[in-house]
Design an enzyme around this catalytic site. Structure first.
Site, PDB file in Angstrom:
ATOM      1  CG  MET A 308       8.889   3.662  -4.380  1.00 25.30           C
ATOM      2  SD  MET A 308       9.441   4.635  -2.969  1.00 25.30           S
ATOM      3  CE  MET A 308       8.161   5.864  -2.856  1.00 25.30           C
ATOM      4  CG  ASP A 327       5.380  -7.954  -6.601  1.00 25.82           C
ATOM      5  OD1 ASP A 327       5.818  -6.794  -6.447  1.00 25.82           O
ATOM      6  OD2 ASP A 327       5.892  -8.770  -7.409  1.00 25.82           O
ATOM      7  CD  GLU A 381       8.634   6.187 -13.534  1.00 29.37           C
ATOM      8  OE1 GLU A 381       7.857   5.559 -12.810  1.00 29.37           O
ATOM      9  OE2 GLU A 381       8.523   7.394 -13.769  1.00 29.37           O
ATOM     10  CB  SER A 408       9.327   9.306  -9.944  1.00 26.63           C
ATOM     11  OG  SER A 408       9.911   8.186 -10.505  1.00 26.63           O
ATOM     12  CG  HIS A 429       6.214  11.405  -6.909  1.00 31.38           C
ATOM     13  ND1 HIS A 429       7.122  12.427  -7.018  1.00 31.38           N
ATOM     14  CD2 HIS A 429       6.944  10.266  -6.976  1.00 31.38           C
ATOM     15  CE1 HIS A 429       8.337  11.916  -7.141  1.00 31.38           C
ATOM     16  NE2 HIS A 429       8.249  10.621  -7.118  1.00 31.38           N
ATOM     17  CG  ASN A 432      13.076   5.337  -1.202  1.00 34.68           C
ATOM     18  OD1 ASN A 432      12.860   4.858  -0.107  1.00 34.68           O
ATOM     19  ND2 ASN A 432      13.937   4.822  -2.061  1.00 34.68           N
ATOM     20  CE1 TYR A 616       7.330  19.718   6.407  1.00 37.38           C
ATOM     21  CE2 TYR A 616       7.592  21.717   5.127  1.00 37.38           C
ATOM     22  CZ  TYR A 616       7.265  21.088   6.310  1.00 37.38           C
ATOM     23  OH  TYR A 616       6.887  21.840   7.393  1.00 37.38           O
TER      24      TYR A 616
HETATM   25  P1  NAI Z   1      10.738  -1.889  -7.788  1.00 37.91           P
HETATM   26  O1  NAI Z   1      11.353  -2.430  -9.018  1.00 37.91           O
HETATM   27  O2  NAI Z   1      11.476  -1.949  -6.515  1.00 37.91           O
HETATM   28  O3  NAI Z   1       9.337  -2.661  -7.531  1.00 37.91           O
HETATM   29  C1  NAI Z   1       8.391  -2.906  -8.522  1.00 37.91           C
HETATM   30  C2  NAI Z   1       7.619  -4.163  -8.143  1.00 37.91           C
HETATM   31  O4  NAI Z   1       6.544  -4.311  -9.036  1.00 37.91           O
HETATM   32  C3  NAI Z   1       8.440  -5.440  -8.256  1.00 37.91           C
HETATM   33  O5  NAI Z   1       8.365  -6.128  -7.023  1.00 37.91           O
HETATM   34  C4  NAI Z   1       7.775  -6.254  -9.357  1.00 37.91           C
HETATM   35  O6  NAI Z   1       7.781  -7.643  -9.090  1.00 37.91           O
HETATM   36  C5  NAI Z   1       6.365  -5.711  -9.323  1.00 37.91           C
HETATM   37  N1  NAI Z   1       5.646  -5.800 -10.575  1.00 37.91           N
HETATM   38  C6  NAI Z   1       6.072  -5.470 -11.815  1.00 37.91           C
HETATM   39  N2  NAI Z   1       5.068  -5.637 -12.701  1.00 37.91           N
HETATM   40  C7  NAI Z   1       3.994  -6.085 -12.003  1.00 37.91           C
HETATM   41  C8  NAI Z   1       2.668  -6.451 -12.366  1.00 37.91           C
HETATM   42  N3  NAI Z   1       2.254  -6.345 -13.615  1.00 37.91           N
HETATM   43  N4  NAI Z   1       1.834  -6.856 -11.394  1.00 37.91           N
HETATM   44  C9  NAI Z   1       2.239  -6.956 -10.105  1.00 37.91           C
HETATM   45  N5  NAI Z   1       3.488  -6.633  -9.718  1.00 37.91           N
HETATM   46  C10 NAI Z   1       4.355  -6.196 -10.653  1.00 37.91           C
HETATM   47  O7  NAI Z   1      10.277  -0.406  -8.137  1.00 37.91           O
HETATM   48  P2  NAI Z   1      10.193   0.860  -7.169  1.00 37.91           P
HETATM   49  O8  NAI Z   1      11.504   1.455  -6.982  1.00 37.91           O
HETATM   50  O9  NAI Z   1       9.374   0.467  -5.997  1.00 37.91           O
HETATM   51  O10 NAI Z   1       9.362   1.894  -8.064  1.00 37.91           O
HETATM   52  C11 NAI Z   1       7.977   1.744  -8.268  1.00 37.91           C
HETATM   53  C12 NAI Z   1       7.416   3.037  -8.787  1.00 37.91           C
HETATM   54  O11 NAI Z   1       7.630   4.057  -7.818  1.00 37.91           O
HETATM   55  C13 NAI Z   1       8.072   3.537 -10.062  1.00 37.91           C
HETATM   56  O12 NAI Z   1       7.099   4.131 -10.858  1.00 37.91           O
HETATM   57  C14 NAI Z   1       9.065   4.586  -9.568  1.00 37.91           C
HETATM   58  O13 NAI Z   1       9.347   5.565 -10.524  1.00 37.91           O
HETATM   59  C15 NAI Z   1       8.313   5.169  -8.408  1.00 37.91           C
HETATM   60  N6  NAI Z   1       9.143   5.794  -7.401  1.00 37.91           N
HETATM   61  C16 NAI Z   1      10.296   5.205  -6.973  1.00 37.91           C
HETATM   62  C17 NAI Z   1      11.077   5.802  -5.995  1.00 37.91           C
HETATM   63  C18 NAI Z   1      12.323   5.135  -5.496  1.00 37.91           C
HETATM   64  O14 NAI Z   1      13.096   5.768  -4.785  1.00 37.91           O
HETATM   65  N7  NAI Z   1      12.557   3.886  -5.829  1.00 37.91           N
HETATM   66  C19 NAI Z   1      10.686   7.100  -5.401  1.00 37.91           C
HETATM   67  C20 NAI Z   1       9.426   7.606  -5.868  1.00 37.91           C
HETATM   68  C21 NAI Z   1       8.708   6.977  -6.849  1.00 37.91           C
END
Ligand code: NAI
Length: 673
Positions: A308, A327, A381, A408, A429, A432, A616
């Protein structure tokens, strides 16, 4: 001479008609505006002139077409046909002036606006990013009604014209020039001079290439139309969306203006078009309200460059913001940059792509925090990890900065509890994939300050996304309503209903894909985690099949196997029997019941927001107007009766929500004029 919306100016032997509809940001061709044009043309056709230039007096653009607010006041097809015919007559009058006319186009020239331009002898467009030309009527469940289905093929040929009308997409000026839709593309400052030059030189009018003209010979049209229709029916369900099929039929039969008017009129008053128009109006109104509030965001800092975060950062840079992306893993940052550059290359012309890339900085150490106007947290999350991160960065942010989370499911008060200034935390929010999903749920925590909420909505619109404000509660709105639908699909699978039948029941209803396919795409592990979290909060039973699939390592598309095996092979079966109606009934009724519960619990302000969110955010059958519009059409008593029957057969998960016992219609957004 000045009518209300048009100004007629004459310089020598050239007249100019300038359109500037009072009180509107964009020019619309309302009944009144067309009536005024008719009167002016009656005067102009008696004059001996070299030619006429038609242009807009608004900096925003030429015209976005008919005034769709008028649509809901049209009582029946007969009145709709009268109005359509009246519009056609004005444009025919324009096309028959005894001297040539030129449309000088800048900004959007859409729908009726393009039909107006097509009635002119020539079209000249500004060569800039803001100018677009198209006939997007199919998106509102109708087709062009002011002669567009006849004039467009005559100018650019059937193949290009049909593909433009059937898709509803818009063209950039250079593409429009290449197709012959506009005669010239010039810089904005040259446009009136270029138009006048055309009136002096009177070059030959645009004609389609010979092969396109050959396809349009009367005896060949039905065959070309039939071949096209076969292809169209693999993409569009003409029962749900009749407009594209009507366009093909009108062209194949060479049906002419009267048939166009009658067909458009019928579609205008159809329930599908009424729903699509209403959704469009509500979304425009939401954007207008959000835009009215200011936001001072220029620099955005995104933390977490995973699925995301990387997309949010790239999208914000594409939309003109200066973005730093943080990151803890350098390799993830590098991958995020590659994806961002690919997005810019796909979506922007080469020079603009370079500028967008310049606006995106990789920032492993979080240096951007001290300059950010907005920080968006998108780390995994995990409640504790998010709390620790927010607490750690708060002191480094400027005093005015807004803090946003892309969580989320985690309630905002749990995250805000660690902050010294919880009032500046808001949820943004995104869905994706970010570049494709048009919705943002703007989550209001109990402490979120109203100006922060307003700025978040306004920012969402600046990101070209539709914001709906949702009260912080488990699953917010969209995921919460979607989950029971997905779980019901798994219950059906557990009972032995064929997976393809479950999916087809949903797509026949009008969903963009079936729930089993959707679960495989989301990932079954993610579905299970959400179901366990939300299921506990909302008392939802989770079918054991889901846990068994995950335990077996069958996580969906990403692992090569979920409910289906990937890559999926296409099953060629002819004349499949229609799915049992009870399957769709179970899926949809659970979704509709949860949607009504969310409204009763006031997670959003009104029924339109529930419908917009689901259409949407999940693609819920737009032609049905959303789950609550669908329920309204059935009637509350009927919905309650069906839920009671399902409860008797399948258990308490179908228990009708208290919302169905409340008298009256669902409260809808009061649309201003
Ligand atoms: P992801 O696991 O793909 O990415 C998370 C990133 O954060 C990783 O690259 C990790 O290295 C980095 N990270 C972790 N701790 C960190 C820190 N302290 N400082 C800097 N970087 C750090 O996760 P994703 O899927 O992108 O989800 C992120 C958020 O978005 C979650 O809260 C999720 O619930 C929400 N979300 C996800 C959706 C999806 O389809 N994947 C859709 C809508 C919301």
């Amino acid at each position: 001479m000045r009518a209300c919306s048009w100004t007629l100016k004459e310089a020598g032997d050239i007249a100019e008609l300038i359109l500037d509809v009072p009180g509107r940001r964009q020019n619309v061709l309302s009944r009144e505006v067309l009536g005024e044009l008719d009167q002016l043309l009656a005067t102009l056709e008696t004059r001996s002139l070299r030619g006429l230039v038609i242009r807009s007096g608004k900096p925003e653009g030429f015209s976005v077409g008919a005034d769709i607010h008028e649509f809901r006041h049209i009582p029946d097809a007969a009145r709709a046909a009268e109005l359509t015919r009246a519009g056609q007559m004005v444009l025919t009058r324009l096309s028959r002036l005894p001297y040539p006319s030129v449309a000088a186009i800048h900004g959007p020239c859409l729908g009726g606006g393009l039909e107006l331009a097509l009635a002119c002898s020539y079209r000249i467009a500004c060569d800039d990013d803001r100018t677009t030309l198209g006939l997007p009527e199919v998106r509102l469940g109708i087709h062009p009604g002011f002669g567009g289905t006849v004039r467009l093929p005559a100018v650019i040929g059937a193949v290009a014209a049909l593909s433009l009308m059937l898709s509803g997409r818009s063209l950039a000026p250079r593409r429009a020039h290449a197709l012959g839709l506009v005669d010239d593309c010039v810089p904005e400052r040259e446009i009136v001079t270029a138009a006048r030059t055309y009136l002096h030189k009177v070059p030959a009018r645009a004609r389609p290439p010979w092969w396109a003209a050959a396809l349009a010979v009367p005896w060949l049209r039905p065959y070309v139309g039939a071949a096209w229709s076969w292809r169209l029916k693999t993409q569009v369900d003409c029962g749900h969306y009749p407009a594209p099929c009507r366009i093909l039929s009108l062209w194949s039969r060479q049906a002419g203006l009267e048939a166009e008017a009658l067909s458009c009129a019928e579609l205008l008053v159809s329930p599908a078009s009424r729903h699509l128009v209403h959704l469009f109006e509500v979304s425009e109104e939401l954007k207008r309200q959000a835009r009215a509030e200011p936001h001072d965001v220029r620099r955005i800092h995104v933390i977490g460059a995973g699925v995301m975060g990387a997309e949010i950062a790239a999208w914000a840079a594409l939309k003109g913001f200066s973005v730093s992306l943080q990151d803890r893993e350098p390799a993830i940052l590098a991958a995020a940059l590659r994806r961002a550059h690919a997005l810019f290359a796909r979506r922007l012309p080469p020079r603009a792509a370079v500028f967008a890339a310049d606006r995106l900085f990789l920032d492993g150490k979080g240096a951007g925090l001290t300059r950010a106007d907005l920080v968006i947290e998108a780390i995994p999350e995990d409640r504790d990890a998010k709390r620790a991160l927010l607490a750690a960065i708060e002191g480094r942010l400027p005093a005015h900065a807004i803090m946003a989370t892309n969580t989320s499911s985690i309630p905002l008060d749990e995250l805000a509890a660690v902050l010294t200034r919880p009032e500046r935390l808001v949820g943004l929010h995104f869905f994706n994939p970010v570049a494709k999903m048009p919705l943002i749920e703007v989550i209001a925590g109990p402490a979120t300050a109203p100006p922060v909420l307003a700025a978040a909505r306004s920012l969402a619109v600046a990101l070209d996304r539709l914001p709906i404000v949702v009260r912080s509660a488990p699953g917010f709105l969209v995921n919460r309503v979607l989950l029971p639908y997905l779980l019901e699909a798994m219950s059906l699978a557990e009972e032995g209903v064929a997976l393809a039948e479950i999916d087809r029941a949903a797509t026949d209803f009008g969903m963009p894909m079936g729930p089993i396919t959707l679960a495989d795409i989301i990932g079954l592990d993610t579905c299970l985690a959400v179901a366990q979290n939300l299921g506990a909060a909302l008392d939802l039973p989770v079918p054991s099949l889901l846990a068994r699939q995950v335990a077996a390592g069958w996580l969906g598309k990403k692992s090569g196997r979920g409910f289906y095996t990937y890559p999926r092979r296409r099953a060629w079966t002819f004349r499949r029997p229609p799915p049992d109606p009870a399957v769709a009934e179970r899926l949809i009724m659970r979704l509709v019941n949860e949607a009504a519960r969310c409204l009763r619990l006031q997670l959003v302000a009104d029924a339109d927001l529930v419908d917009i969110g689901l259409v949407y955010g999940t693609g819920f059958a737009p032609f049905r107007g959303g789950p609550l519009a669908y329920a309204e059409a059935l009637g509350k008593t009927e919905v309650r009766a069906r839920l009671e029957e399902l409860t008797g057969r399948h258990g308490a998960r179908f228990s009708p929500d208290a919302a169905w016992s409340e008298v009256g219609v669902f409260p809808h957004l009061a649309l201003t004029k």
